[in-house]
Design an enzyme around this catalytic site. Structure first.
Site, short mmCIF file in Angstrom:
data_model
loop_
_atom_site.label_atom_id
_atom_site.label_comp_id
_atom_site.label_asym_id
_atom_site.label_seq_id
_atom_site.Cartn_x
_atom_site.Cartn_y
_atom_site.Cartn_z
N TYR A 158 64.43 46.65 54.57
CA TYR A 158 64.58 45.64 55.67
C TYR A 158 63.66 44.53 55.71
O TYR A 158 63.92 43.28 55.49
CB TYR A 158 64.25 46.49 57.09
N PHE A 163 56.75 47.01 48.54
CA PHE A 163 57.35 47.45 49.55
C PHE A 163 57.93 48.86 49.68
O PHE A 163 57.94 49.34 50.71
CB PHE A 163 58.55 46.57 50.19
N TYR A 216 52.10 59.45 57.10
CA TYR A 216 52.60 58.18 56.56
C TYR A 216 51.23 57.12 56.63
O TYR A 216 51.25 56.41 55.55
CB TYR A 216 53.74 57.66 57.86
N LYS A 230 49.41 55.44 53.20
CA LYS A 230 49.41 53.86 52.93
C LYS A 230 47.74 53.59 52.89
O LYS A 230 47.36 52.93 51.98
CB LYS A 230 49.77 53.10 54.03
#
Ligand code: UDP
Length: 326
Positions: A11, A73, A141, A145
């Site tokens: 996306y 990404f 998550y 990161k």
């Protein structure tokens, strides 16, 4: 010289790749298509299919291209899934990512733009959240990161490799034919729009007992086009500065889940039935960005200023997708 962009069929990655190309930058995409499809790739951009930790493929890309910078990404992005399957998140988002970065750092690449997230902060100590806010992720998550950010900071300490970590708040909306189309879809706005299209019966709200104005979680929704523009600015920043940067990308405004449902009702004219269910494990109650760094240091300006405008663009995309699938 080219920008190697991983996750360019996703996306945000596909939107960024398309905008970089429109701005005259050379872009190459690496994507394994596990959570995407070839048809989502922007036209006219060279594509390599495979994993970010496939060293023989990285070798081939390095030998065939002249790479100036990396935009990374490719990652798993679902909070709920990360709580249930933490290993997949640490493996894919952290272990594979540092192997990938390390390959190109050893080859002499100096500019890295990393897709980070508001989930690195956890439950806010104050609002709006600036980049110095304590990092205490409430889910794997966000932690996966944050680990990558820490790795890039360690690299910077011992080399002249610089990075910009762009911490996205809630990416939303659509730009031309680049829209939110995850399979399965877990994100709020596309799911509500699927209800408006009659593809689902109702929207389930993940808890209404949070310490917020109406009890539902508050998020900061930011248009994917505005996010994409920040990548171009980050690339230019790294071309002119020998210093790394952490940058929030948000609007500075918070909307509850009920606010978003109301806006979707207004934009679509649909009724959108609602049912409350349990909280989703790992969800902070409120995430609202201060984007002062993006504006002051990168010169970033948002073009989509209201959540209605964001939802209108998403609605147009979803309606067209639905019509063409009939
Ligand atoms: N949410 C919800 N129902 C859904 C999907 C999401 O109530 O079907 C909630 C979710 O728990 C969170 C907010 O909507 O509080 C935004 O979730 P999303 O997954 O879109 O983005 P996130 O904030 O996790 O990146």
């Amino acid at each position: 010289m080219s920008i190697l962009l991983t996750g360019g069929a996703g996306y945000i990655g596909s939107t960024v790749a398309s905008i970089l190309k429109d701005e005259g930058e050379e872009v190459i995409i690496l994507d394994n298509l596990t959570r995407s499809k070839k048809e989502y790739l922007p036209n006219g951009i060279k594509f390599y299919e495979g994993d970010i930790d496939d060293i023989s493929l990285l070798e081939k890309i390095y030998n065939e291209e002249k790479i100036d910078a990396i935009m990374h990404f490719a990652a798993f992005i679902e909070v709920g899934e990360s709580v249930i399957e933490p290993y997949r998140y640490y493996e894919n988002n952290f272990s594979k990512a540092i192997k990938f970065f390390n390959y190109f750092i050893e080859k002499g690449i100096k500019k890295i733009i990393f897709s980070s997230t508001a989930a690195v902060y956890g439950e806010p100590q104050y609002i709006p959240i600036d980049e110095n806010h304590i990092k205490n992720p409430t889910n794997p998550y966000g932690m996966s990161k944050l680990f990558v950010e820490r790795f890039l900071e360690s690299v910077e300490r011992s080399s002249d490799v610089y990075h910009v970590a762009l911490r996205y708040f809630n990416a939303s909306g659509a730009y031309h034919n680049f829209g939110e189309n995850h399979k399965p879809e877990t994100h709020l706005i596309p799911i509500i729009l699927e209800v408006a299209l009659g593809l689902r019966d109702k929207i389930f709200i993940n808890g209404d007992d949070y310490d917020t104005v109406d009890g539902t979680c508050i998020r900061d929704y930011i248009h994917v086009y505005d996010i994409a523009k920040a990548h171009l600015l980050a690339y230019r920043y790294l071309s002119n500065n020998k210093q790394s940067l952490k940058v929030n990308l948000g609007s500075g405004e918070g909307y509850s889940i009920l606010d978003i449902i109301e806006s979707c009702r207004k934009v679509t004219g649909a009724e959108i039935p609602v049912e409350i269910r349990e909280r989703r494990d790992g969800d902070p109650s409120t995430l609202i960005a201060s984007s002062n760094t993006a504006e002051a240091v990168l010169g970033w300006r948002r073009e989509y200023l209201t959540v209605d405008a964001i939802i209108e663009s998403a609605w147009k995309y979803h309606k067209e997708k639905f019509e063409s699938s009939k």
